[in-house]
Design a protein around this motif. Structure first.
Motif, PDB file in Angstrom:
ATOM      1  N   PHE A 104      50.910  64.613  34.841  1.00 12.89           N
ATOM      2  CA  PHE A 104      51.750  65.296  35.819  1.00 12.89           C
ATOM      3  C   PHE A 104      52.489  66.381  35.046  1.00 12.89           C
ATOM      4  O   PHE A 104      52.927  66.160  33.916  1.00 12.89           O
ATOM      5  N   VAL A 115      56.669  69.624  40.420  1.00 12.65           N
ATOM      6  CA  VAL A 115      55.824  68.656  39.714  1.00 12.65           C
ATOM      7  C   VAL A 115      54.425  68.818  40.280  1.00 12.65           C
ATOM      8  O   VAL A 115      54.189  68.586  41.467  1.00 12.65           O
ATOM      9  N   TYR A 117      50.304  68.014  40.425  1.00 10.94           N
ATOM     10  CA  TYR A 117      49.347  66.945  40.176  1.00 10.94           C
ATOM     11  C   TYR A 117      47.997  67.312  40.776  1.00 10.94           C
ATOM     12  O   TYR A 117      47.894  68.096  41.713  1.00 10.94           O
ATOM     13  N   LEU A 129      53.503  58.616  42.178  1.00 10.55           N
ATOM     14  CA  LEU A 129      53.320  59.601  43.240  1.00 10.55           C
ATOM     15  C   LEU A 129      53.831  59.062  44.576  1.00 10.55           C
ATOM     16  O   LEU A 129      54.550  59.760  45.304  1.00 10.55           O
ATOM     17  N   TRP A 140      57.093  68.096  44.534  1.00  9.38           N
ATOM     18  CA  TRP A 140      55.690  67.776  44.297  1.00  9.38           C
ATOM     19  C   TRP A 140      54.731  68.783  44.935  1.00  9.38           C
ATOM     20  O   TRP A 140      54.901  69.199  46.072  1.00  9.38           O
TER      21      TRP A 140
END
Length: 290
Positions: A104, A115, A117, A129, A140
């Protein structure tokens, strides 16, 4: 001499459920109103801290990502950013892939924290997550190519896996970039059996962040009291006048402690601060110190 209290969060100030108890929140709220100089130094982000510590008036900045950011608690604005050199990020990313892992990527894009991913390859990653998406963590971002995130100021690469695999990866990273990065390998206490390897810039440590915070706020002459439970707290323990470990702390950290108190499930940190603050106030009152 005045005192500044600086505390780790998980396993120290927070209970095993990652929640600040109503007792600790109430006492801290009262002491902060009375003028207590208190802040936190954690591997967590300020976004997460704002949820955990909601309602507390933290006048001092918080130290997040183990010192990668020094940030205003209320607004989340970063006062200091210690990002990893882009060339180093790329090199470490290739090493991570060679070990069959996927990171990550935590960063600041100039406007907001992110962040990134892509592939979620194990239950440890899936737990992280899901926890963040469930809590509606706005940082995210799903991304097709993780290298596109390297245009941001990357402050942390987080690799989640089993201990031996990450221990070997950590060794390879240190061998190649030992003087330029700071690494920590710690088991996730909320998801046992899964370990987190975090990689930061070498300036992103709690001790360096504390020194910077004290200097920026003219608090260098103050006594420093720190609280922690894990090996990523060792460096801040070394610079503190009083370094206090909770009973559940890692044995290695306890070697650097000036005192061991009760566990994180007993509100031990806040009880200690409350007693220490009360003693100091009584002493000042006795000698009529203003």
């Amino acid at each position: 001499m005045n005192t500044v209290y600086i505390c780790d969060l998980d396993g120290t100030l927070l209970g095993d459920n990652a929640i600040l108890s109503s007792f600790s929140k109430k006492i801290l709220h009262e002491l902060l109103h009375q003028g207590l100089q208190f802040t936190v130094a954690s591997a967590r982000s300020v976004v997460s801290m704002q949820v955990m510590l909601k309602g507390l008036n933290l006048r001092l900045p918080v130290i997040e990502f183990n010192g990668a950011f020094i940030s205003d608690f209320d607004s989340g604005r970063h006062e200091i950013i210690n990002s990893i050199c882009p060339d180093v990020v790329e090199s470490i990313y290739k090493l991570i892939l060679e070990f069959g892992c996927v990171p990550f990527v935590s960063s600041f894009n100039g406007t907001e924290d992110c962040v990134y991913y892509k592939d979620v390859i194990n239950d440890g990653m899936r737990w992280y997550l899901n926890e963040c998406l469930t809590s509606k963590d706005r940082r995210w971002r799903a991304i097709e190519d993780l290298t596109h995130s390297f245009h941001d100021q990357v402050v942390c690469l987080t690799v989640i896996g089993h201990a031996q695999q990450l221990l070997e990866l950590q060794g390879a990273i240190i061998q190649r970039h030992g003087t330029t990065v700071e690494t920590h390998l710690i088991e996730n206490q909320y998801s046992p059996g899964w370990y987190w390897l975090t990689i930061h810039d070498c300036k992103a440590t709690k001790d360096q962040a504390i020194r910077t915070l004290l200097e920026n706020y003219g608090l260098e002459a103050n006594e420093i009291v720190v609280f922690g439970d894990q090996i990523n707290d060792i460096k801040m323990f070394k610079i503190a006048a009083r370094a206090i470990a909770v009973a559940n702390a890692d044995a290695e950290l306890k070697r650097y402690a000036t005192l061991v108190i009760g566990s994180n499930t007993e509100d031990s940190v806040v009880k200690y601060i409350h007693q220490d603050w009360s003693n100091r106030c009584a002493l000042k009152s006795h000698f009529n110190i203003r």
